[in-house]
Enzyme design. Structure first.
Site, PDB file in Angstrom:
ATOM      1  N   ARG A  33     -16.669  -1.725  -1.972  1.00 17.98           N
ATOM      2  CA  ARG A  33     -16.347  -1.493  -0.562  1.00 17.98           C
ATOM      3  C   ARG A  33     -14.943  -0.997  -0.289  1.00 17.98           C
ATOM      4  O   ARG A  33     -14.657  -0.535   0.808  1.00 17.98           O
ATOM      5  CB  ARG A  33     -16.614  -2.769   0.239  1.00 17.98           C
ATOM      6  CG  ARG A  33     -18.098  -3.014   0.423  1.00 17.98           C
ATOM      7  CD  ARG A  33     -18.363  -4.374   1.017  1.00 17.98           C
ATOM      8  NE  ARG A  33     -17.861  -5.402   0.128  1.00 17.98           N
ATOM      9  CZ  ARG A  33     -17.974  -6.703   0.349  1.00 17.98           C
ATOM     10  NH1 ARG A  33     -18.525  -7.137   1.451  1.00 17.98           N
ATOM     11  NH2 ARG A  33     -17.513  -7.578  -0.513  1.00 17.98           N
ATOM     12  N   ARG A  42     -23.744   4.079  -0.207  1.00 19.53           N
ATOM     13  CA  ARG A  42     -24.338   2.783  -0.490  1.00 19.53           C
ATOM     14  C   ARG A  42     -25.524   2.457   0.421  1.00 19.53           C
ATOM     15  O   ARG A  42     -26.505   1.853  -0.003  1.00 19.53           O
ATOM     16  CB  ARG A  42     -23.227   1.736  -0.371  1.00 19.53           C
ATOM     17  CG  ARG A  42     -23.620   0.331  -0.061  1.00 19.53           C
ATOM     18  CD  ARG A  42     -24.053  -0.420  -1.308  1.00 19.53           C
ATOM     19  NE  ARG A  42     -24.116  -1.832  -0.993  1.00 19.53           N
ATOM     20  CZ  ARG A  42     -25.112  -2.388  -0.314  1.00 19.53           C
ATOM     21  NH1 ARG A  42     -26.116  -1.659   0.106  1.00 19.53           N
ATOM     22  NH2 ARG A  42     -25.105  -3.679  -0.038  1.00 19.53           N
TER      23      ARG A  42
HETATM   24  O1  CP3 Z   1     -16.856  -4.110 -11.171  1.00 16.52           O
HETATM   25  C1  CP3 Z   1     -17.602  -3.226 -10.728  1.00 16.52           C
HETATM   26  O2  CP3 Z   1     -17.181  -2.214 -10.119  1.00 16.52           O
HETATM   27  C2  CP3 Z   1     -19.101  -3.336 -11.009  1.00 16.52           C
HETATM   28  C3  CP3 Z   1     -19.811  -3.977 -10.032  1.00 16.52           C
HETATM   29  C4  CP3 Z   1     -19.957  -5.486  -9.911  1.00 16.52           C
HETATM   30  C5  CP3 Z   1     -20.630  -6.021  -8.808  1.00 16.52           C
HETATM   31  N1  CP3 Z   1     -20.800  -7.348  -9.008  1.00 16.52           N
HETATM   32  C6  CP3 Z   1     -21.118  -5.242  -7.665  1.00 16.52           C
HETATM   33  C7  CP3 Z   1     -21.082  -5.900  -6.352  1.00 16.52           C
HETATM   34  C8  CP3 Z   1     -19.639  -6.543 -10.777  1.00 16.52           C
HETATM   35  C9  CP3 Z   1     -18.873  -6.541 -12.096  1.00 16.52           C
HETATM   36  C10 CP3 Z   1     -20.194  -7.724 -10.190  1.00 16.52           C
HETATM   37  C11 CP3 Z   1     -20.162  -9.039 -10.841  1.00 16.52           C
HETATM   38  C12 CP3 Z   1     -20.357 -10.227 -10.018  1.00 16.52           C
HETATM   39  N2  CP3 Z   1     -21.255 -10.434  -9.001  1.00 16.52           N
HETATM   40  C13 CP3 Z   1     -19.673 -11.459 -10.226  1.00 16.52           C
HETATM   41  C14 CP3 Z   1     -18.645 -11.684 -11.293  1.00 16.52           C
HETATM   42  C15 CP3 Z   1     -17.338 -11.067 -10.933  1.00 16.52           C
HETATM   43  C16 CP3 Z   1     -16.535 -11.847  -9.929  1.00 16.52           C
HETATM   44  O3  CP3 Z   1     -16.247 -11.256  -8.882  1.00 16.52           O
HETATM   45  O4  CP3 Z   1     -16.205 -12.963 -10.230  1.00 16.52           O
HETATM   46  C17 CP3 Z   1     -20.131 -12.368  -9.266  1.00 16.52           C
HETATM   47  C18 CP3 Z   1     -19.642 -13.790  -9.081  1.00 16.52           C
HETATM   48  C19 CP3 Z   1     -21.140 -11.715  -8.514  1.00 16.52           C
HETATM   49  C20 CP3 Z   1     -21.990 -12.256  -7.408  1.00 16.52           C
HETATM   50  C21 CP3 Z   1     -21.692 -11.500  -6.163  1.00 16.52           C
HETATM   51  N3  CP3 Z   1     -22.279 -10.278  -5.846  1.00 16.52           N
HETATM   52  C22 CP3 Z   1     -20.732 -11.786  -5.153  1.00 16.52           C
HETATM   53  C23 CP3 Z   1     -19.863 -13.023  -5.103  1.00 16.52           C
HETATM   54  C24 CP3 Z   1     -20.762 -10.715  -4.229  1.00 16.52           C
HETATM   55  C25 CP3 Z   1     -19.849 -10.484  -3.021  1.00 16.52           C
HETATM   56  C26 CP3 Z   1     -20.480 -10.799  -1.723  1.00 16.52           C
HETATM   57  C27 CP3 Z   1     -19.748 -10.063  -0.603  1.00 16.52           C
HETATM   58  O5  CP3 Z   1     -20.432  -9.248   0.058  1.00 16.52           O
HETATM   59  O6  CP3 Z   1     -18.560 -10.272  -0.417  1.00 16.52           O
HETATM   60  C28 CP3 Z   1     -21.739  -9.797  -4.675  1.00 16.52           C
HETATM   61  C29 CP3 Z   1     -22.087  -8.506  -4.045  1.00 16.52           C
HETATM   62  C30 CP3 Z   1     -21.514  -7.334  -4.716  1.00 16.52           C
HETATM   63  N4  CP3 Z   1     -21.699  -7.078  -6.037  1.00 16.52           N
HETATM   64  C31 CP3 Z   1     -20.740  -6.294  -4.120  1.00 16.52           C
HETATM   65  C32 CP3 Z   1     -20.487  -5.368  -5.135  1.00 16.52           C
HETATM   66  C33 CP3 Z   1     -19.779  -4.058  -5.024  1.00 16.52           C
HETATM   67  C34 CP3 Z   1     -20.295  -6.179  -2.658  1.00 16.52           C
HETATM   68  C35 CP3 Z   1     -21.370  -6.153  -1.650  1.00 16.52           C
HETATM   69  C36 CP3 Z   1     -22.085  -4.878  -1.344  1.00 16.52           C
HETATM   70  O7  CP3 Z   1     -21.607  -3.742  -1.541  1.00 16.52           O
HETATM   71  O8  CP3 Z   1     -23.193  -5.037  -0.821  1.00 16.52           O
END
Ligand code: CP3
Length: 350
Positions: A33, A42
């Site tokens: 984002r 997206r």
């Molecule tokens: O690093 C990168 O660019 C690759 C993409 C990536 C995503 N998730 C895409 C994502 C990676 C490496 C992850 C790993 C992930 N997902 C972790 C481990 C890394 C960390 O941050 O500790 C965890 C705990 C998750 C679970 C998860 N997924 C969370 C906590 C969230 C955020 C929720 C929010 O909206 O704030 C997601 C959603 C997510 N995964 C987003 C992205 C780009 C953002 C939401 C979206 O675009 O819809």
């Protein structure tokens, strides 16, 4: 197969503890984002739907590589893709994170967690196929999965948690079920990462983001054996592929995280690189660890913090520059671009 160009990829050289043309840089959550081009492609709805479209997921993976000139691409995916793919009933709610309507609470819930097959995540390996064609050989693609504990915490809590009360209750009240769950999640991580590596990803990261919530005793008893198996099985199948182990707030677990068997230890911003080397050995390859809050504080703070991280590393060849956690969605991409430029300029060897 490695060709001669691989040897010059700065990420792979540093991952092997060898001097690279410059210190390689990538950022956890470099896609996402914070980038206007991400928001443009997206679409609405769950991120899991975007991940299911290989052309979209590949484009999102490439955006930060183009914009920042980072030294690795990290596959656009999520740690809850495997349980989602086997039909556990988990989604990612925009702005909240992973949510499960019916959390994992008893042995019956194992029925919703059948073993992952590579075919369940064919859309992910299709994305890898596109990326391997598109990326130049000096920018490797990184695979990743959630570590068994961090994925378990989402399945059991049903939503992001501060205290992990249900997760800790399960591990301490039904240790046998806990280990069964962790075994399944370890298998799933091996299959998920293994599929990405089979298709040409060249390194991987195991995210145990929330392991820091555990005491060192509980980490060793309930978690370490399972994460250790993930690294051991992947090392047996892919002996030349470097693995990174990362968690937040894990200073008290540093030695244990390294004992799990990664080649590279990912540090958050709390632990100094010097201290990590003093505790783990001078040969350890370190990834990290600029405080992401300094990126939000603006260009001058971010660049001063970057210089401090490089000084902390003291010229050691085994360093992969990263933030101490993921890029914040509010961050200014120009500040991150300036960080990459500074790391490359300050560490260039040729
Ligand atoms: O690093 C990168 O660019 C690759 C993409 C990536 C995503 N998730 C895409 C994502 C990676 C490496 C992850 C790993 C992930 N997902 C972790 C481990 C890394 C960390 O941050 O500790 C965890 C705990 C998750 C679970 C998860 N997924 C969370 C906590 C969230 C955020 C929720 C929010 O909206 O704030 C997601 C959603 C997510 N995964 C987003 C992205 C780009 C953002 C939401 C979206 O675009 O819809």
């Amino acid at each position: 197969m490695a060709d001669s160009a691989d040897q010059t990829a700065p990420f792979l050289a540093a991952a092997a503890g060898e001097r690279a043309a410059h210190t390689p840089v990538w950022f956890m959550r470099q896609a996402g984002r914070s980038l206007p081009e991400y928001r443009a492609v997206r679409g609405d709805g769950s991120i899991l739907q975007a991940i299911k479209q290989p052309d979209v997921a590949a484009e999102i993976t490439l955006q930060p590589v183009r914009r920042y000139g980072v030294d690795a691409a990290v596959l656009f995916s999520d740690i809850v893709v495997p349980p989602h793919a086997v039909g556990f009933g988990i989604d990612v709610a925009p702005g909240t994170g992973p949510v499960a309507d019916t959390p994992f609470r008893s042995a019956n819930d194992l029925d919703r967690l059948r073993p992952l097959e590579p075919d369940d995540v064919a859309y992910v390996t299709d994305t890898v196929d596109i990326l391997v064609r598109e990326l130049s050989s000096d920018v490797p693609l990184l695979a990743f999965a959630g570590a068994p504990f961090t994925v378990a915490s989402y399945l059991i809590e049903g939503r992001p948690s501060r205290d992990y009360r249900h997760t800790k209750a399960l591990m301490h009240t039904d240790e046998a079920l806990w280990h069964q769950l962790m075994e399944r999640l370890a298998d799933s991580a091996v299959t998920f990462i293994g599929a990405q590596l089979e298709h040409g990803a060249r390194a991987f990261q195991l995210f145990d983001s929330w392991a820091g919530s555990l005491s060192a005793l509980d980490y060793r008893r309930f978690v370490l054996p399972h994460s250790q198996r993930v690294f051991a099985e992947l090392a047996a199948r892919f002996p030349d592929v470097p693995g990174i182990h990362f968690g937040i707030g894990c200073d008290h677990l540093l030695v244990a995280l390294y004992e799990a068997g990664p080649r590279i230890i990912g540090l958050d911003w709390r632990t100094t690189i010097g201290d990590a080397r003093a505790r783990l050995g001078d040969d350890v390859v370190v990834q990290g660890n600029l405080d992401p809050a300094l990126v939000l504080a603006g260009r001058e703070c971010a660049l001063a913090g970057t210089r401090a991280v490089l000084a902390d590393n003291a010229g050691h060849p085994g360093h992969i520059f990263n933030l101490g956690h993921g890029v914040n969605p509010d961050c200014d991409p120009d500040v991150l671009a300036a960080v990459v430029e500074l790391v490359h300029a300050q560490t260039a060897t040729t």
